[in-house]
Each structure stands twice: as structure tokens, then as C-alpha cells.
Design a protein around this motif. Sequence first.
Motif, PDB file in Angstrom:
ATOM      1  N   UNK A   1       2.752 -62.029 -27.240  1.00 28.44           N
ATOM      2  CA  UNK A   1       1.826 -61.890 -28.507  1.00 28.44           C
ATOM      3  C   UNK A   1       2.129 -62.895 -29.166  1.00 28.44           C
ATOM      4  N   UNK A   2       0.937 -63.382 -29.420  1.00 32.98           N
ATOM      5  CA  UNK A   2       1.353 -64.856 -30.832  1.00 32.98           C
ATOM      6  C   UNK A   2      -0.087 -65.202 -31.856  1.00 32.98           C
ATOM      7  N   UNK A   3       1.124 -64.209 -32.729  1.00 32.03           N
ATOM      8  CA  UNK A   3      -0.297 -64.209 -33.822  1.00 32.03           C
ATOM      9  C   UNK A   3      -0.667 -65.144 -34.569  1.00 32.03           C
TER      10      UNK A   3
ATOM     11  N   UNK B   1       4.263 -53.951 -27.979  1.00 31.93           N
ATOM     12  CA  UNK B   1       4.013 -55.962 -28.874  1.00 31.93           C
ATOM     13  C   UNK B   1       3.776 -55.727 -30.328  1.00 31.93           C
ATOM     14  N   UNK B   2       2.790 -54.722 -30.243  1.00 31.34           N
ATOM     15  CA  UNK B   2       1.474 -54.755 -31.479  1.00 31.34           C
ATOM     16  C   UNK B   2       2.341 -53.787 -32.346  1.00 31.34           C
TER      17      UNK B   2
ATOM     18  N   UNK C   1       3.353 -55.199 -35.928  1.00 32.43           N
ATOM     19  CA  UNK C   1       3.104 -53.945 -37.555  1.00 32.43           C
ATOM     20  C   UNK C   1       4.282 -53.812 -37.867  1.00 32.43           C
ATOM     21  N   UNK C   2       5.240 -53.445 -37.288  1.00 28.39           N
ATOM     22  CA  UNK C   2       7.187 -52.902 -38.097  1.00 28.39           C
ATOM     23  C   UNK C   2       7.405 -53.620 -38.589  1.00 28.39           C
TER      24      UNK C   2
ATOM     25  N   UNK D   1      -4.024 -56.269 -36.267  1.00 29.25           N
ATOM     26  CA  UNK D   1      -2.678 -54.582 -36.972  1.00 29.25           C
ATOM     27  C   UNK D   1      -2.695 -54.981 -37.743  1.00 29.25           C
ATOM     28  N   UNK D   2      -1.230 -54.577 -38.798  1.00 26.12           N
ATOM     29  CA  UNK D   2      -0.798 -54.621 -39.752  1.00 26.12           C
ATOM     30  C   UNK D   2      -0.581 -56.233 -40.591  1.00 26.12           C
ATOM     31  N   UNK D   3      -0.562 -56.779 -38.989  1.00 28.10           N
ATOM     32  CA  UNK D   3       0.523 -58.110 -38.700  1.00 28.10           C
ATOM     33  C   UNK D   3      -1.254 -59.200 -39.149  1.00 28.10           C
ATOM     34  N   UNK D   4      -1.817 -58.246 -38.862  1.00 30.39           N
ATOM     35  CA  UNK D   4      -2.931 -59.518 -38.859  1.00 30.39           C
ATOM     36  C   UNK D   4      -3.170 -59.723 -38.031  1.00 30.39           C
TER      37      UNK D   4
END
Length: 416
Positions: A391-393, A408-409, A413-414, A375-378
Motif C-alpha cells: 500500500x502506497x499512501x 495493509x489498510x 489506519x492504526x 481509510x483513517x490514513x487518507x
Amino acid sequence: MAPYESDRTAGAEGLPDEADDVRAGRRKAARYVVPVAVVGVAAATIGLVPALADSGDPSLPKITAEQLIEKIAKSDVQQLSGTVKVSTDLGLPSLGGLESGMLSGATEGSGGSSADPQSKLMELASGTHTVRVAADGPDKAKVSVLENAAEYSIIHNGNDVWAYDSKSNEVYHSTAPAAEKGEEKAPKDVPTTPKELADEALKSVDDTTSVTVDGTAQVAGRDAYKLLIKPKQSGSTVGAITVAVDAKTGVPLKFTLVPTSGGAAVVDAGFTQVAFAKPAASTFDFTPPKGAKVTEDKDGKESKESKESKESKAPESAPSHGDLGKGLDGLKTIGKGWSTIAEFDTGGQGMPSGSSSEGGDVSGFLNSLGDHVKGKFGSGTVFSTRLVNALITDDGKVYAGAVTKDALVKAANAAH
């Protein structure tokens, strides 16, 4: 006929004048423990929706949801004994018994005891268990988990808390100050009874939840009302919570939590036998058996001044790579009610990379237990159970809650 639910939602202002007494009552009732591993997850904010009990079996006087919640809060049962059946199905992946070996090995390797409640009760996070409980006031309680040809017991008697594992013949002893009037004393980090599970779900009120009385039932031969708690929000993995409340005493006799995904309950904890009478005094007596290994809780023996001194000298730093999940000073929450998500930073400790053969093996194993997402977070990995998802990025951020993977995604992202 379906239960009636009015269009009016009463908030905290809808509580009666004796609200202080109600809140105090929530700290009373049975002082005993049973193995249920999702106490915190069930703690959702509640909006009081007046509702009338439908006709059912047994036939009981009509009662509103608000009145039933008051009945739970004011319950002041001090003495009881009984048998509880607990089933927990979080949908955790099976590791062929590896997880149990890891838990026991970690405990023994750290110089601990197999009778330590903090490690022992972790083994009860899944499956079905039979538990015998007894209580006589705030300072006397006993819970025994019955296993195949073995028994694990926790006994709280005055200032002493004993835990005994007959399988390993090990004893764990700690001390606890005698409870003050109206105050509960039970071993910390030990999962709770149907009563305490219900209390967690009723700690606060807002408009995120529908609460109704959904008919009647019989539990352990006693007449009970059924309190139905359902999220109004989308994105939660909690489908509904049902609490069977003893019509006479107000004690919750059964607690059931079902997920939005359907199927078997995630948690189903209820009495199969119960009696509200004073247990024999000998029930709470305990002497370590001959030859048993006795481990003393050193932390419990430390003075308050000593502990405060140690805490004041503790370094204030970000968690290291070896402290994954331990340093949560930066913990934040996103949303409210049933869709609340906890967010924290592990200090860059994300999922193991595949840069080496060893790292690749670990990464491959962990990824096989979760779903890779972007996602936008990677990118990151979502680890799922039937109730709690996390969720562990790849850059070490963690988002967790009783919410769906999509929620969670969206939160991750937000935040970026």
C-alpha cells in the motif's frame, strides 16, 4: 489417515542440546543457485510441532517434524549435480514484454552488462525455467539457466565469480574471497535453491506456525519426507509451504509455496535429476569466449578501506523524490511472524497526481495496476501479487508484506 499433530508446541527450548551444531549445519550444504524470486517472503518464523510421518509411498521410518528439521540443519552435502525445474507465478500484470525491455534498457543505459546477475535474474521472476546446477565444496559452484537456443551461466571457482550470457555474448566478472570453513559463498542478490529456501523458512522458531510431517514422496527418484509448514495467523497470503526432504542426506529436494487464494503454486522449485557425486573439475572452468564483451565489477575490486571511507562520507538525509524505496533507514515492522508488515516513509513521494496531463497519464496507468483505497490514513493505492502486497499512501507512506489488502489498510489506519 491424517498426520498426527500433538497439542504441545515446542519453542526454542524444545531443541536438543546440540542446537549450536544444528544452527551451524544450516549454513552448510549445497552452494549453488536457481532462479526463484521470493526468498525473503518465505522466511517465516516457525513453531516446532512434533508430528509423525503418515504411511505413504515410499514407506519410510516414522520421524517427528523436529527430527526432520534437525536432519535438514545437519545436512552436510558438499558435492552434487542435477537439473532443477523452477516455476514462479506471482500473478504480476502482463505488460506485453515492456517490463523486460525496461529492465534490460536500464542495465545497458547505466553502463552495465546484460550478464550481471543482479539484472539478469530479475527476468526469471515469472514463468517456468530449467536450470542445471553443480557444486563441489564451498568455493566451486555452477548454475546454468537454459533458454531457447541460449544459456546463462554463473560460475563460482575459488576467488572468481563469472557470469556469461550466450545470447548477447557478454561476460560479467567479480571476485569473492574464498569461503572460510563452514561458511557459504555465493553471488549476492541471487535467488536460492530448495535447500536455501527451506533454511529461510526455518531460521527462527515461535508459536506463529504449525509444522508437521505430511507423509512421504519421491522426488527425482529419491525417497523423501514431506515437511508441511502452515501459518496459524490470519491475514497472511501464504497458505502453506511444503518441503520434500531427502530421507538419506537431509537435503531439501523440492520447495512449494501455495497462496491462501488457491490455484497454482507461487513457487515450485524441485530437482528432476540429482546425483550426490563429485562433478568433473572442468565443470567449473571458464574462459571468456573470443569476442565477448567483459565487464569487471568495480565495486568488487574496491578495498575495504575505500568502501568504508565512501560510506563514512555519505550524506545522512531523507530520501529525495528520485530515491523512492532507496533510503529505508526509517524502516519499521508491524506485527510478527507471517503477518509482519514493513512500514517506511518515502519522504513524501506518493503516487503521481493528476494535476497535469502528463501526471494524469502516469497516475491513470499506475492506478490501473492497483486498487484505490481510503481509510483513517487518507487514501492510497494497493499493488497486489498473489503473495506480496504493498500500500502506497498519497502522502508517501509504504506498507508492504505477504499479507492481504485488508491487513495493509488496517495497519495504515492504526499508524495514524
